[in-house]
Motif scaffolding. Structure first.
Motif, short mmCIF file in Angstrom:
data_model
loop_
_atom_site.label_atom_id
_atom_site.label_comp_id
_atom_site.label_asym_id
_atom_site.label_seq_id
_atom_site.Cartn_x
_atom_site.Cartn_y
_atom_site.Cartn_z
N ILE A 14 -2.20 -4.87 -1.90
CA ILE A 14 -2.91 -6.14 -2.07
C ILE A 14 -2.34 -6.83 -3.31
O ILE A 14 -1.70 -6.19 -4.16
N CYS A 15 -2.60 -8.13 -3.39
CA CYS A 15 -2.14 -8.90 -4.54
C CYS A 15 -3.35 -9.42 -5.31
O CYS A 15 -4.18 -10.14 -4.74
N ALA A 16 -3.45 -9.01 -6.57
CA ALA A 16 -4.55 -9.50 -7.40
C ALA A 16 -4.02 -10.65 -8.25
O ALA A 16 -3.16 -10.45 -9.11
N LYS A 17 -4.56 -11.84 -7.96
CA LYS A 17 -4.06 -13.06 -8.63
C LYS A 17 -4.26 -12.98 -10.14
O LYS A 17 -5.33 -12.56 -10.61
N SER A 18 -3.25 -13.39 -10.87
CA SER A 18 -3.32 -13.55 -12.33
C SER A 18 -3.69 -12.27 -13.08
O SER A 18 -4.30 -12.33 -14.14
N CYS A 19 -3.33 -11.12 -12.52
CA CYS A 19 -3.69 -9.87 -13.21
C CYS A 19 -2.48 -9.16 -13.82
O CYS A 19 -2.59 -8.02 -14.28
N LEU B 138 -0.54 -9.39 -9.87
CA LEU B 138 -0.39 -7.94 -9.94
C LEU B 138 -0.46 -7.37 -8.52
O LEU B 138 -1.38 -7.69 -7.77
N LEU B 139 0.53 -6.53 -8.15
CA LEU B 139 0.51 -5.89 -6.84
C LEU B 139 -0.04 -4.48 -6.99
O LEU B 139 0.33 -3.77 -7.92
N LEU B 140 -0.91 -4.09 -6.06
CA LEU B 140 -1.49 -2.75 -6.11
C LEU B 140 -1.24 -2.07 -4.77
O LEU B 140 -1.60 -2.62 -3.72
N LEU B 141 -0.62 -0.90 -4.79
CA LEU B 141 -0.28 -0.20 -3.55
C LEU B 141 -0.91 1.19 -3.51
O LEU B 141 -0.93 1.90 -4.53
N LEU B 142 -1.39 1.55 -2.33
CA LEU B 142 -1.91 2.90 -2.11
C LEU B 142 -1.21 3.49 -0.89
O LEU B 142 -0.78 2.74 0.00
N SER B 143 -1.13 4.80 -0.84
CA SER B 143 -0.44 5.44 0.29
C SER B 143 -1.16 6.71 0.70
O SER B 143 -1.93 7.28 -0.07
N GLY B 144 -0.88 7.13 1.94
CA GLY B 144 -1.49 8.36 2.45
C GLY B 144 -1.63 8.25 3.95
O GLY B 144 -0.88 7.51 4.59
N ASP B 145 -2.65 8.94 4.52
CA ASP B 145 -2.83 8.75 5.96
C ASP B 145 -3.51 7.39 6.17
O ASP B 145 -4.20 6.87 5.29
N LEU C 167 11.65 -4.81 -5.70
CA LEU C 167 10.28 -5.20 -6.09
C LEU C 167 10.00 -6.66 -5.71
O LEU C 167 8.88 -7.01 -5.36
N LYS C 168 11.07 -7.46 -5.76
CA LYS C 168 10.91 -8.87 -5.39
C LYS C 168 10.47 -8.98 -3.92
O LYS C 168 9.62 -9.79 -3.56
N LYS C 169 11.03 -8.10 -3.10
CA LYS C 169 10.65 -8.10 -1.68
C LYS C 169 9.17 -7.75 -1.52
O LYS C 169 8.48 -8.28 -0.65
N TRP C 170 8.70 -6.82 -2.34
CA TRP C 170 7.28 -6.45 -2.28
C TRP C 170 6.42 -7.68 -2.57
O TRP C 170 5.45 -7.96 -1.90
N ALA C 171 6.86 -8.37 -3.65
CA ALA C 171 6.08 -9.54 -4.08
C ALA C 171 6.06 -10.60 -2.99
O ALA C 171 5.02 -11.21 -2.72
N GLU C 172 7.21 -10.77 -2.32
CA GLU C 172 7.26 -11.77 -1.24
C GLU C 172 6.34 -11.38 -0.10
O GLU C 172 5.60 -12.19 0.43
N LYS C 173 6.38 -10.09 0.24
CA LYS C 173 5.54 -9.61 1.35
C LYS C 173 4.06 -9.87 1.05
O LYS C 173 3.26 -10.17 1.93
N LEU C 174 3.71 -9.74 -0.21
CA LEU C 174 2.28 -9.90 -0.58
C LEU C 174 1.96 -11.31 -1.08
O LEU C 174 0.89 -11.56 -1.62
N ASN C 175 2.90 -12.25 -0.83
CA ASN C 175 2.69 -13.65 -1.24
C ASN C 175 2.30 -13.80 -2.71
O ASN C 175 1.43 -14.60 -3.05
N ALA C 176 2.95 -13.01 -3.55
CA ALA C 176 2.57 -13.04 -4.96
C ALA C 176 3.36 -14.11 -5.71
O ALA C 176 4.49 -14.43 -5.35
N ASN C 177 2.75 -14.66 -6.73
CA ASN C 177 3.44 -15.57 -7.65
C ASN C 177 3.58 -14.87 -8.99
O ASN C 177 2.97 -13.82 -9.22
N SER C 178 4.36 -15.50 -9.88
CA SER C 178 4.45 -14.87 -11.20
C SER C 178 3.08 -14.92 -11.85
O SER C 178 2.32 -15.88 -11.68
N GLY C 179 2.77 -13.85 -12.54
CA GLY C 179 1.43 -13.72 -13.13
C GLY C 179 0.51 -12.83 -12.31
O GLY C 179 -0.55 -12.42 -12.77
#
Ligand code: ASP
Length: 580
Positions: free
Chosen positions: A318-323, A386-393, A372-384
Motif C-alpha cells: 500500500i502507499c501511505a501518502k506523505s509518510c 511511503l510504500l509498505l509491503l507485506l508478504s506470506g501466504d 524501487l522506482k517500479k514499485w513506486a509506479e505500481k503503487l501510484n506513489a509520489n515523492s514524499g
C-alpha cells in the motif's frame, strides 16, 4: 397533580404562569440568600429558585435535599437575569412557592452527568441510573426513532410485520444455539433462534410476499469484540424478486434513514464483488471513506534474489501518502504493529519516496533504485510517500494488509466520523473450505442459492461456485447481509449433502422445509440488518452496548440482575435435569 409541564418545555412565552413540575434533583447550589436546584426529567432540565427571605423554611428544606431525590414543585415562571444559552429552558427559572418530596435517593454510585466518574462495570450494575444520563438516554431515543422510520419505510413498500416463535429448533447460522429444556417433553430441548431464517421463508411459501420483523436473535458465540449473545435484527424477506431488486429497495431504506434521522443525502452505494474487495482492500468489509488500495506486487518484486519475497505466495503493498518523513521510531512501531499476534505478519518492508526523487528502503542492499522506482509506479506513489509491503501466504497477508491500511488511515486521520461510505459486496463464494475439519461450510447459510451460471460446477468444483449473496458495509462495518434462496427441493437436498449432512440428518432437521418447497414455493430472497450496529453507527458509538438498554458484558453476563445464575434443585428436577 404531579405536573403541568415537563422539565424541558418552559420558555419566555410562559412567563408569569403558575406551573407544577416533577423530576429528579440534578444539582443543588446554595448561595446563602438563594438556593438553586436543577430539576431533571426525560425532557430536559429546569432551574428552580428558592428564596430564603420569602420562604425560609422551604428554602432550608431545599438545601437539605440530595442528588436524585424526586420532588414536585409549584411556582411561577420568571425571566432569568443570567441566561444560559446551552440549555433549552435557559431563559427562564421557576420561583418556587411549594415543595414536596416524593421520594429520597441514596447517593448514586457515580455522577449522573454526560462525563461521569463511573467505570463500565459500575454503570452496568446500576444501568437504571446510567440510563438517566442524557447521552445514554439519547442513544435509546435515537433507537426508537430509527425503528419507527424503518417501520414507516417498509410499510410504504407493502411489507407486513409478522412475529416468529422464540422457542424453536436449531437453525444453522454458524454459531451455537442457546437451548431451553422442555418440562413437558422430558429429555427434549427447544433452541432459541439464531435468526428467523426458516420461518421467513415459510412466510413466502404461505404467500405473504413481503415480510419484516424487528426481532431478537440469539447466538452462543465465544468472546468476540462487541458481540452480544442476544441482539436485534431488521429481518426481511420478499417473493418474486431478484438480487438487484433487493439491493435497490434496501439501499432506499438506508438512504431514508440517513435522510430522515441525520438529514444526510447519502451517495449511491458502490458495488464491489467479493473477489475485488479482497484483492483491493484485503477484506470483505472495506472502509471506503479513504482509498489506499492494496496492489499485488508479485510480478515486480519476485525473482530478484530476495529470499523472503521469492519464497512467498503473495506480496502486497500500500502507499501511505506523505509518510516518507517517518522516523526510524515510527517505522519500528509499524513493524511492531504488523507483528502482533492478531495481525501475524512476519515483517514489514518499507520504501521512502524521497522528495529529491531517490528511494530509501529497508531492502536497499537487495533492490536497485530503478527497481524501487517500479514499485513506486505500481503503487501510484509520489515523492514524499511511503510504500509498505507485506508478504506470506495470500490469505493472511491480505488480511494483515487490510489491518495495516486501517492503521495508516487512522494515523493520517482519514477516518472522518461524519462521513459515511456505503457499499454492497456481492458475488460471495457459496462455500468456505474448513481445512481443519476437511469439509465445506456455507459461507452465508445453507439456504442461499448458487448462481445459475455456476450450477454445473456444484459437482466438479464446488469451491468455485458463487452465490447470490450480498452484504451491506458502511465505513468498514458489516451492517447487513442476505441472499436469494434456494426454492427447489432437489437443489436444497444437494446443498445439505455438500455440507456433509447425511440423508437422515437433512430429513430430520429440515424435512419440513424441503417438504414445503414441494407445495409451490415462489422464488424468494431476503436480507437482515444488525439493528444495534446500525443505531451505534448513527449514534457515533464504538460499541453496540451504548444503544442497548440492558446489555450484557463481554462474558455474556448481566451484572445487574446477575444472570446467568444457578436454579434450585426443584426446578432442575421438574425438567428432569441432573442435580449437582
Ligand atoms: N438469516 C440471515 C442472517 O441472520 C440473513 C438473511 O439471509 O436474510 O444473517
Amino acid at each position: 397533580m404531579y405536573r403541568t409541564h415537563n422539565c424541558g418545555e418552559l420558555r419566555i412565552a410562559n412567563i408569569n404562569e403558575n406551573i407544577t413540575l416533577s423530576g429528579w434533583v440534578k444539582k443543588i447550589r446554595n448561595l446563602g440568600g438563594m438556593t438553586f436546584i436543577d430539576l431533571r426529567d426525560r425532557f430536559g432540565v429546569t432551574q428552580l429558585v428558592f428564596n430564603m427571605e420569602t420562604h425560609p423554611e422551604m428554602c432550608e428544606q431545599a438545601r437539605n435535599l440530595g442528588r436524585e431525590f424526586v420532588i414536585t414543585v409549584k411556582g411561577i415562571v420568571t425571566e432569568r437575569s443570567n441566561k444560559n444559552k446551552n440549555v433549552a429552558t435557559g431563559d427562564i427559572e421557576i420561583i418556587v412557592e411549594e415543595l414536596s418530596l416524593l421520594n429520597k435517593s441514596k447517593l448514586p454510585p457515580f455522577t449522573i452527568e454526560n462525563k461521569t466518574d463511573g467505570g463500565e462495570e459500575l454503570r452496568m450494575k446500576y444501568r437504571y441510573l446510567d440510563l438517566r444520563r442524557d447521552v445514554v438516554r439519547e442513544g435509546l431515543i435515537l433507537r426508537h426513532k430509527m425503528a419507527k422510520e424503518i417501520r414507516n419505510f417498509l410499510d410504504s413498500k407493502d411489507f407486513i410485520e409478522a412475529e416468529t416463535p422464540v422457542l424453536i429448533k436449531s437453525t444453522p447460522e454458524g454459531a451455537r444455539d442457546f437451548i431451553v429444556p422442555s418440562r413437558l417433553n422430558t429429555g427434549e430441548f427447544y433452541a432459541l433462534p439464531q435468526s428467523p431464517q426458516v420461518f421467513k421463508q415459510l412466510f413466502m411459501i404461505a404467500g405473504f410476499d413481503r415480510y419484516y420483523q424487528l426481532v431478537k436473535c440469539f447466538r452462543d458465540e465465544d468472546f468476540r469484540k462487541d458481540r452480544q449473545p442476544e441482539f436485534t435484527q431488521i429481518d426481511c424477506e420478499l417473493s418474486f424478486i431478484e438480487q438487484d431488486d433487493i439491493l435497490n429497495i434496501f439501499e432506499g431504506m438506508v438512504k431514508h434513514l440517513f435522510k430522515t434521522i441525520k438529514k444526510i443525502d447519502l451517495d449511491n452505494f458502490k458495488v464491489l464483488s467479493y473477489d475485488d474487495a479482497i484483492n483491493m482492500y484485503g477484506t470483505d468489509k472495506p472502509d471506503l471513506r479513504f482509498d489506499m488500495k492494496i496492489s499485488n506486487m508479485n510480478n515486480i518484486v519476485k525473482g530478484l534474489g530476495f529470499k523472503v519475497f521469492d519464497d512467498s505466495e503473495y506480496i502486497g503493498g500500500i502507499c501511505a501518502k506523505s509518510c516518507a518523513k517517518y522516523s526510524r521510531k515510527q517505522l519500528d512501531k509499524l513493524t511492531k504493529f504488523v507483528r502482533q499476534e492478531q495481525i501475524g505478519a512476519k515483517g514489514l518492508v518499507y520504501v521512502k519516496c524521497n522528495e529529491d526523487g531517490s528511494y530509501k528502503s529497508s531492502v536497499d542492499k537487495l533492490y536497485s533504485q530503478d527497481e524501487l522506482k517500479k514499485w513506486a509506479e505500481k503503487l501510484n506513489a509520489n515523492s514524499g510517500d511511503l510504500l509498505l509491503l507485506l508478504s506470506g501466504d495470500k490469505r493472511h497477508t491480505l488480511n494483515a494488509l487490510s489491518e495495516l491500511r486501517l492503521e495508516m488511515a487512522s494515523r493520517l486521520e482519514l477516518l472522518d466520523n461524519n462521513k459515511y461510505s456505503a457499499l454492497w459486496v456481492v458475488d460471495f463464494p457459496l462455500l468456505d473450505w474448513d481445512e481443519e475439519n476437511k469439509r465445506f461450510h456455507a459461507m452465508h447459510h445453507p439456504f442461499t442459492s448458487p448462481k445459475k451460471e455456476d450450477l454445473a460446477l456444484l459437482n466438479s468444483s464446488p469451491e468455485k461456485v458463487k452465490a447470490n449473496a450480498y452484504d451491506l458495509v458502511i465505513n468498514g462495518t458489516e451492517i447487513g447481509g442476505g441472499s436469494i434462496r434456494i426454492h427447489d427441493k432437489e437443489l436444497q437436498h444437494k446443498m445439505f449433502k455438500l455440507l456433509g449432512f447425511t440423508e437422515e440428518e437433512a430429513e430430520s432437521q429440515f424435512g419440513f422445509l424441503m417438504n414445503a418447497f414441494t407445495y409451490g414455493a415462489p422464488p424468494h430472497g431476503g436480507i437482515a440488518f444488525g439493528f444495534d450496529r446500525l443505531v451505534a453507527l448513527f449514534n457515533g458509538s464504538d460499541s453496540i452496548r451504548d444503544v442497548i438498554a440492558f446489555p450484557k458484558n463481554n462474558s455474556g453476563r448481566d451484572i445487574m440482575i446477575n444472570s446467568p445464575s444457578t436454579v434450585d434443585n426443584e426446578q432442575l428436577k421438574n425438567l428432569n435435569l441432573k442435580i449437582n
